[in-house]
Design a protein around this motif. Sequence first.
Motif, PDB file in Angstrom:
ATOM      1  N   THR A  13       0.915  -1.226  -0.165  1.00 31.78           N
ATOM      2  CA  THR A  13      -0.066   0.004  -0.018  1.00 31.78           C
ATOM      3  C   THR A  13       0.754   1.199  -0.055  1.00 31.78           C
ATOM      4  OG1 THR A  13      -0.026  -0.128   2.354  1.00 31.78           O
ATOM      5  CG2 THR A  13      -1.805  -1.150   1.269  1.00 31.78           C
ATOM      6  N   PRO A  14       1.691   1.505  -1.049  1.00 33.12           N
ATOM      7  CA  PRO A  14       2.644   2.667  -1.144  1.00 33.12           C
ATOM      8  C   PRO A  14       1.841   3.834  -1.207  1.00 33.12           C
ATOM      9  CG  PRO A  14       2.691   1.539  -3.146  1.00 33.12           C
ATOM     10  CD  PRO A  14       1.783   0.363  -2.062  1.00 33.12           C
ATOM     11  N   LYS A  15       2.083   4.757  -0.613  1.00 35.93           N
ATOM     12  CA  LYS A  15       1.725   6.205  -0.570  1.00 35.93           C
ATOM     13  C   LYS A  15       0.064   6.247  -0.511  1.00 35.93           C
ATOM     14  CE  LYS A  15       5.525   8.340  -2.597  1.00 35.93           C
ATOM     15  NZ  LYS A  15       6.379   8.508  -3.672  1.00 35.93           N
ATOM     16  N   PRO A  16      -0.546   5.697   0.186  1.00 36.25           N
ATOM     17  CA  PRO A  16      -2.007   5.712   0.634  1.00 36.25           C
ATOM     18  C   PRO A  16      -2.369   7.132   0.830  1.00 36.25           C
ATOM     19  CG  PRO A  16      -1.069   5.059   2.656  1.00 36.25           C
ATOM     20  CD  PRO A  16       0.069   5.219   1.758  1.00 36.25           C
ATOM     21  N   ILE A  17      -3.353   7.688   0.315  1.00 37.57           N
ATOM     22  CA  ILE A  17      -3.784   9.104   0.381  1.00 37.57           C
ATOM     23  C   ILE A  17      -5.237   9.205   0.752  1.00 37.57           C
ATOM     24  CG2 ILE A  17      -1.961  10.322  -1.147  1.00 37.57           C
ATOM     25  CD1 ILE A  17      -5.277  10.351  -2.739  1.00 37.57           C
ATOM     26  N   SER A  18      -5.798   8.339   0.648  1.00 42.29           N
ATOM     27  CA  SER A  18      -7.386   8.377   1.044  1.00 42.29           C
ATOM     28  C   SER A  18      -8.123   6.912   1.323  1.00 42.29           C
ATOM     29  CB  SER A  18      -8.173   9.208  -0.084  1.00 42.29           C
ATOM     30  OG  SER A  18      -9.250   9.775   0.689  1.00 42.29           O
ATOM     31  N   TRP A  19      -8.906   6.903   2.369  1.00 36.64           N
ATOM     32  CA  TRP A  19      -9.457   5.732   2.688  1.00 36.64           C
ATOM     33  C   TRP A  19     -11.113   6.223   2.365  1.00 36.64           C
ATOM     34  CZ3 TRP A  19      -8.280   0.882   4.213  1.00 36.64           C
ATOM     35  CH2 TRP A  19      -9.594  -0.204   4.813  1.00 36.64           C
ATOM     36  N   VAL A  20     -11.908   5.715   1.564  1.00 41.57           N
ATOM     37  CA  VAL A  20     -13.341   6.048   1.345  1.00 41.57           C
ATOM     38  C   VAL A  20     -14.429   4.932   1.446  1.00 41.57           C
ATOM     39  CG1 VAL A  20     -14.785   7.203  -0.368  1.00 41.57           C
ATOM     40  CG2 VAL A  20     -12.121   7.648  -0.396  1.00 41.57           C
ATOM     41  N   LEU A  21     -15.444   4.972   2.311  1.00 42.48           N
ATOM     42  CA  LEU A  21     -16.390   4.045   2.384  1.00 42.48           C
ATOM     43  C   LEU A  21     -16.979   4.009   1.249  1.00 42.48           C
ATOM     44  CD1 LEU A  21     -17.403   2.108   4.534  1.00 42.48           C
ATOM     45  CD2 LEU A  21     -18.776   3.836   5.201  1.00 42.48           C
TER      46      LEU A  21
ATOM     47  N   LEU B  31     -12.595   1.726  -0.230  1.00 41.14           N
ATOM     48  CA  LEU B  31     -11.657   1.889  -1.140  1.00 41.14           C
ATOM     49  C   LEU B  31     -10.433   2.493  -0.433  1.00 41.14           C
ATOM     50  CD1 LEU B  31     -13.551   3.253  -4.249  1.00 41.14           C
ATOM     51  CD2 LEU B  31     -13.202   0.971  -3.627  1.00 41.14           C
ATOM     52  N   LEU B  32      -9.115   1.871  -0.847  1.00 39.13           N
ATOM     53  CA  LEU B  32      -7.837   2.716  -0.579  1.00 39.13           C
ATOM     54  C   LEU B  32      -7.172   3.265  -1.825  1.00 39.13           C
ATOM     55  CD1 LEU B  32      -5.621   2.820   1.717  1.00 39.13           C
ATOM     56  CD2 LEU B  32      -4.698   0.761   1.424  1.00 39.13           C
ATOM     57  N   VAL B  33      -7.106   4.399  -1.660  1.00 40.33           N
ATOM     58  CA  VAL B  33      -6.805   5.038  -2.762  1.00 40.33           C
ATOM     59  C   VAL B  33      -5.184   5.433  -2.688  1.00 40.33           C
ATOM     60  CG1 VAL B  33      -6.826   7.400  -4.213  1.00 40.33           C
ATOM     61  CG2 VAL B  33      -8.904   6.453  -3.126  1.00 40.33           C
ATOM     62  N   LEU B  34      -4.450   5.017  -3.692  1.00 41.81           N
ATOM     63  CA  LEU B  34      -2.914   5.133  -3.760  1.00 41.81           C
ATOM     64  C   LEU B  34      -2.530   6.172  -4.656  1.00 41.81           C
ATOM     65  CD1 LEU B  34      -1.957   1.277  -3.392  1.00 41.81           C
ATOM     66  CD2 LEU B  34      -2.271   3.049  -1.616  1.00 41.81           C
ATOM     67  N   GLN B  35      -1.758   6.961  -4.163  1.00 42.87           N
ATOM     68  CA  GLN B  35      -1.179   8.036  -4.991  1.00 42.87           C
ATOM     69  C   GLN B  35      -0.463   7.524  -6.494  1.00 42.87           C
ATOM     70  OE1 GLN B  35       1.282  10.937  -2.902  1.00 42.87           O
ATOM     71  NE2 GLN B  35       1.913  11.975  -4.715  1.00 42.87           N
ATOM     72  N   GLY B  36       0.160   6.275  -6.336  1.00 42.08           N
ATOM     73  CA  GLY B  36       0.562   5.722  -7.702  1.00 42.08           C
ATOM     74  C   GLY B  36      -0.576   5.763  -8.543  1.00 42.08           C
ATOM     75  N   GLY B  37      -1.605   5.544  -8.112  1.00 43.35           N
ATOM     76  CA  GLY B  37      -2.915   5.227  -9.297  1.00 43.35           C
ATOM     77  C   GLY B  37      -3.829   4.104  -9.184  1.00 43.35           C
ATOM     78  N   GLN B  38      -3.490   3.171  -8.021  1.00 39.71           N
ATOM     79  CA  GLN B  38      -4.072   2.101  -7.812  1.00 39.71           C
ATOM     80  C   GLN B  38      -5.415   2.308  -6.895  1.00 39.71           C
ATOM     81  OE1 GLN B  38      -2.312  -1.697  -8.018  1.00 39.71           O
ATOM     82  NE2 GLN B  38      -4.474  -2.362  -8.360  1.00 39.71           N
ATOM     83  N   ILE B  39      -6.381   1.861  -7.008  1.00 41.74           N
ATOM     84  CA  ILE B  39      -7.551   1.894  -6.058  1.00 41.74           C
ATOM     85  C   ILE B  39      -7.688   0.434  -5.695  1.00 41.74           C
ATOM     86  CG2 ILE B  39      -9.917   2.758  -5.351  1.00 41.74           C
ATOM     87  CD1 ILE B  39      -9.345   4.864  -7.383  1.00 41.74           C
TER      88      ILE B  39
END
Length: 405
Positions: A41-49, A58-66
């Motif tokens: 989970t590199p550079k997580p930027i948001s956790w969204v229900l 959803l775990l949003v990663l800055q590198g572009g993966q969700i």
Amino acid sequence: MKLLPTLICITVYLGCFVIKTFAEIETVTISIQQELKESETPKPISWVLLPDGSGRSLLVLQGGQILVVPPDLKESKITSFLKLSPDQMIVKDFEEGLLGLVFHPKYRSNGLFYLYNTLQSPKRSVLVERRVKDLKRLELDSSHDRTLLEIEQPYWNHNSGVPEFGPDGYLYLSTGDGGNANDPHDFSQNTFSLLGKVLRIDVDKREGALQYGIPEDNPFKNKPGYRGEIWTIGMRNPWRLHWDIPSNTLFCADVGQHQKEEINVIKKGGNYGWSFREGTEVFSLKNRKPSADIEFIDPVFEYGHDEGTSVSGGIVYRGDNHPELYGHYIFGDWGTGKCWAIKVKNDLVVSKKYIEFVLDEEVINDLPKFVNGKPQSPFKPVNFCISAKNELVLLDWQGSVYFTR
Ligand SMILES: [Ca+2]
Ligand SMILES: [Ca+2]
């Protein structure tokens, strides 16, 4: 919970002693545990229900993966929701990449959500609408890819992020000043630029050539010399916006330059100062004078660079497990890991607490440490989010996800 006595700190600066007295501030101690330990989970930027009642997040990663995380957080059941190409988004991975995701208020009927990310060649920020066609299986409608906004970015930094829908159903998006340092093109106060602003748009409408509508009650709609999308002026690099619906308050943490980190309460049409001001202080480097009729709105809370270097905004806590934090806005500093909880009433801070997070019996964010002027911290909070159980989720930019107990 414990009450710290008045602290006297003695620090050595260039051979002289500086004595600082911190007022008596309550410190709340909260145990946390690390989750998703086995996952990348590199550079997580948001956790969204996910707003579908499933308890998935959803775990949003800055590198572009969700990533899709099940309610029980079981890692073997984590799946990929979507992946943006990092090559198209990122040259400098410090501040570029995927910076925000928000669901449409009517997601359950229309499946819509919005991504805010950077793109290259030319450097720009985009707000894109995507659609889920099968809500249960989270299957994307690949034909639905609508770019609402494209904002040219002169530099790699200060791209802000994390859009939010207000109780009015409109989308609020913060933008940074374009980047570099000292707001070199004066974008933040330029009312014909979308940089350095909070914007408010209607994603359900179209207006002229625009892929969105501009609400009739936007403060500068149809005013010559102003972009109608502008809700507020004078932001530097908001990280991040948060709408607290119960108190009808839009919070905006704004990252400062070298002096002050800010927590603002956003008011329609307000001017939040940058780059005439940094926090409550005059930003004197540019030697510009604002016209006498401008009234700046000061932050409701600020801290100096003796306590941190880059604010990470969060959310207002409304869970059950920590009544001492109820109704408080939770935020921290990316550089030093120091964390606060403030309660704001009528634009005044009526309660202020420090939060110490304890992992395996060790506090991970005690007093700020600086080595050669650079903050050192084992904990670099980038966002404070809400779990499916309405409790706190802490995202450490170094790749860790923590849940409060
Ligand atoms: Ca930029
Ligand atoms: Ca400000």
